[in-house]
Scaffold this active site. Structure first.
Site, PDB file in Angstrom:
ATOM      1  N   HIS A  61       0.862  -1.185   0.000  1.00 41.99           N
ATOM      2  CA  HIS A  61       0.000   0.000   0.000  1.00 41.99           C
ATOM      3  C   HIS A  61       0.894   1.229   0.000  1.00 41.99           C
ATOM      4  O   HIS A  61       2.071   1.167   0.394  1.00 41.99           O
ATOM      5  CB  HIS A  61      -0.889   0.009   1.239  1.00 41.99           C
ATOM      6  CG  HIS A  61      -1.964  -1.017   1.213  1.00 41.99           C
ATOM      7  ND1 HIS A  61      -3.031  -0.996   2.088  1.00 41.99           N
ATOM      8  CD2 HIS A  61      -2.152  -2.111   0.437  1.00 41.99           C
ATOM      9  CE1 HIS A  61      -3.822  -2.022   1.847  1.00 41.99           C
ATOM     10  NE2 HIS A  61      -3.312  -2.719   0.854  1.00 41.99           N
ATOM     11  N   GLU A  63       1.094   3.811   1.924  1.00 40.66           N
ATOM     12  CA  GLU A  63       1.672   4.124   3.230  1.00 40.66           C
ATOM     13  C   GLU A  63       2.852   3.205   3.536  1.00 40.66           C
ATOM     14  O   GLU A  63       3.896   3.650   4.016  1.00 40.66           O
ATOM     15  CB  GLU A  63       0.626   3.958   4.352  1.00 40.66           C
ATOM     16  CG  GLU A  63      -0.600   4.801   4.204  1.00 40.66           C
ATOM     17  CD  GLU A  63      -1.770   4.089   3.535  1.00 40.66           C
ATOM     18  OE1 GLU A  63      -2.906   4.286   3.982  1.00 40.66           O
ATOM     19  OE2 GLU A  63      -1.536   3.324   2.566  1.00 40.66           O
ATOM     20  N   CYS A  91      -6.070   1.871   6.061  1.00 35.96           N
ATOM     21  CA  CYS A  91      -6.699   0.601   6.438  1.00 35.96           C
ATOM     22  C   CYS A  91      -6.067   0.102   7.741  1.00 35.96           C
ATOM     23  O   CYS A  91      -5.127   0.701   8.264  1.00 35.96           O
ATOM     24  CB  CYS A  91      -6.505  -0.426   5.323  1.00 35.96           C
ATOM     25  SG  CYS A  91      -4.802  -1.029   5.174  1.00 35.96           S
ATOM     26  N   CYS A  94      -2.197  -0.679   7.531  1.00 35.03           N
ATOM     27  CA  CYS A  94      -1.374   0.527   7.513  1.00 35.03           C
ATOM     28  C   CYS A  94      -1.447   1.270   8.842  1.00 35.03           C
ATOM     29  O   CYS A  94      -0.443   1.823   9.303  1.00 35.03           O
ATOM     30  CB  CYS A  94      -1.782   1.418   6.352  1.00 35.03           C
ATOM     31  SG  CYS A  94      -1.401   0.644   4.754  1.00 35.03           S
TER      32      CYS A  94
END
Length: 159
Positions: A61, A63, A91, A94
């Site tokens: 992701h 992040e 999410c 993360c």
């Protein structure tokens, strides 16, 4: 605990625009357009965009990519005093990483109603069991961040 600089809205918008640029890079690669920028002392220390398809890595992701880059550059798995700018509400995966990395502040653009845990599906960062507190602010350039995602998925549905 690390100190966080006084919150400057124009600085937040400037760094969120950089996160939007990262999201565009991801979209150009066919990835869901989410971008992240990690900043400490007014300087970018990590950049990332969603790339789980390209990297064959479900954890890639935006992040995660930005935090990994910053930690490697800093030669430290802790990033105190830093602010993470991300175009989409984080999410759970993360959010956990943000706490473990000791990031001081998260600024996100638009809500993620299905899986966002800063606000949409709960207030993860407010949980009493966490051993690190993260300041969270949402809605910075929310319309631009949301429009990019809506456009991406609209185009995908039409293909």
């Amino acid at each position: 605990m690390s100190k966080v600089a006084i919150i400057d809205r124009s600085q937040d918008e400037r760094f969120m625009r950089l996160a939007l640029e990262q999201a565009r890079l991801g979209a150009e690669q066919g990835e869901v357009p989410v971008g992240a920028v990690l900043v400490r002392d007014g300087e970018v220390i990590g950049l990332g965009y969603n790339c789980p398809i390209l990297r064959h890595d479900p954890s890639a992701h935006a992040e995660m990519v930005a935090i990994r880059a910053a930690a490697e550059a800093a030669c430290n798995y802790r990033l105190p005093g830093s602010t993470l700018y991300v175009t989409l509400e984080p999410c759970s995966m993360c959010a956990g990483l943000i706490v473990h990395a000791r990031i001081a502040r998260v600024v996100y653009g638009t809500l993620e109603p299905k899986a966002g845990v800063a606000q949409s599906r709960g207030a993860f960062f407010d949980q009493s069991f966490l051993n690190h507190r993260v300041l969270v602010e949402g809605g910075v350039l929310a319309e631009e961040c949301g429009a990019m995602l809506r456009g991406f998925f609209k185009q995908r549905r039409q293909s």
